[in-house]
Design a protein around this motif. Structure first.
Motif, PDB file in Angstrom:
ATOM      1  N   ASN A  65       4.440  -4.654  15.739  1.00 32.19           N
ATOM      2  CA  ASN A  65       4.834  -3.349  15.225  1.00 32.19           C
ATOM      3  C   ASN A  65       4.507  -2.228  16.202  1.00 32.19           C
ATOM      4  O   ASN A  65       5.272  -1.270  16.353  1.00 32.19           O
ATOM      5  N   ALA A 150      13.808   3.423   6.317  1.00 31.42           N
ATOM      6  CA  ALA A 150      13.670   1.996   6.005  1.00 31.42           C
ATOM      7  C   ALA A 150      12.334   1.464   6.506  1.00 31.42           C
ATOM      8  O   ALA A 150      11.666   0.672   5.824  1.00 31.42           O
ATOM      9  N   ALA A 151      11.929   1.903   7.699  1.00 31.94           N
ATOM     10  CA  ALA A 151      10.655   1.460   8.263  1.00 31.94           C
ATOM     11  C   ALA A 151       9.489   1.977   7.434  1.00 31.94           C
ATOM     12  O   ALA A 151       8.515   1.261   7.185  1.00 31.94           O
ATOM     13  N   ARG A 154       9.257  -0.096   4.339  1.00 32.63           N
ATOM     14  CA  ARG A 154       8.808  -1.447   4.667  1.00 32.63           C
ATOM     15  C   ARG A 154       7.312  -1.472   4.971  1.00 32.63           C
ATOM     16  O   ARG A 154       6.582  -2.338   4.488  1.00 32.63           O
ATOM     17  N   TYR A 155       6.846  -0.515   5.760  1.00 34.14           N
ATOM     18  CA  TYR A 155       5.418  -0.467   6.082  1.00 34.14           C
ATOM     19  C   TYR A 155       4.587  -0.175   4.834  1.00 34.14           C
ATOM     20  O   TYR A 155       3.490  -0.715   4.660  1.00 34.14           O
ATOM     21  N   LEU A 157       5.124  -1.140   1.852  1.00 33.49           N
ATOM     22  CA  LEU A 157       5.006  -2.307   0.991  1.00 33.49           C
ATOM     23  C   LEU A 157       3.711  -3.077   1.257  1.00 33.49           C
ATOM     24  O   LEU A 157       3.175  -3.722   0.354  1.00 33.49           O
ATOM     25  N   TYR A 187       6.092 -10.087   6.669  1.00 33.01           N
ATOM     26  CA  TYR A 187       6.279  -9.215   7.827  1.00 33.01           C
ATOM     27  C   TYR A 187       6.648  -9.974   9.102  1.00 33.01           C
ATOM     28  O   TYR A 187       6.898  -9.348  10.137  1.00 33.01           O
ATOM     29  N   GLY A 191      12.241  -6.331  10.549  1.00 36.41           N
ATOM     30  CA  GLY A 191      12.871  -5.281   9.761  1.00 36.41           C
ATOM     31  C   GLY A 191      13.013  -4.050  10.624  1.00 36.41           C
ATOM     32  O   GLY A 191      12.990  -4.132  11.851  1.00 36.41           O
TER      33      GLY A 191
END
Length: 204
Positions: A65, A150-151, A154-155, A157, A187, A191
């Motif tokens: 990441n 979106a990132a 996602r992070y 979550l 992960y 994504g």
């Protein structure tokens, strides 16, 4: 400040933290020297193997990441570097709670401590991402606003995963351990922004 130097230093910290994890897997002590005792001795070490794999994946994901985010930076300065250093400080701490859960995996408190560590790191990593987005460190020509949203989702979550796992760790520690592992597996799938196509990268 050159981004390449920051990445090289970060790579070294991530590599050392991941390597130290394997030292917590102890060679089984055999009461008798025969194949059945040997395989049984290995089997009972499954909590150590699971803790090792989970923590290794967690460290690897943060490493991936970091590289993904750095690809989209338009600039980098001291505030970002300091936030990255604090994140490295936290990541390099992961081997300790891993050793604790390896030794005392049958205790709910050990499982809770492990989860709290991952939760705090996840919260801080999200804070760092929010700081980068809010202060416009990202290059708009490389990453779209949709990808940033979106990132962020996602992070975020990851925080939800760990909150649930920690909340149930006192009465269902084995389920919590499974959730820690499943969150790491989640992960592994690329994504945003890992999936994005960058044409250039920040100057090094």
């Amino acid at each position: 400040m050159k981004l390449s130097r920051i990445e090289s230093y970060s790579d070294a910290v991530f590599a050392i933290a991941a390597t130290v994890l394997v030292l917590e897997i102890r060679v089984p002590v055999l009461l008798r020297h025969d194949p059945s005792a040997f395989w049984h001795g290995l089997f009972v070490l499954w909590p150590q193997f699971l803790a090792y794999v989970t923590s290794f994946l967690v460290i690897g994901i943060y490493w991936l990441n970091q590289h993904s985010v750095f690809m989209y930076l338009a600039r980098i300065d001291r505030p970002v570097v300091w936030r990255n250093l604090i994140l490295l400080l936290m990541v390099s701490f992961i081997p300790f709670p891993t050793a604790v859960i390896t030794q005392y995996g049958d205790m709910a408190a050990a499982v809770t401590f492990y989860g709290l560590t991952l939760l705090v790191i996840s919260i801080y990593a999200n804070y760092t991402w929010w700081y980068i987005v809010r202060h416009r460190y990202l290059d708009d020509a490389l990453i779209s606003a949709e990808s940033v949203k979106a990132a962020t989702l996602r992070y975020g979550l990851g925080i939800a995963f760990y909150v649930v796992a920690v909340a149930i760790s006192t009465f269902a520690p084995r389920v919590s351990i499974a959730l820690y592992f499943l969150s790491a597996v989640f992960y592994l799938v690329a994504g945003e922004p890992e999936r994005g196509k960058a044409t250039t990268v920040a100057k090094r």
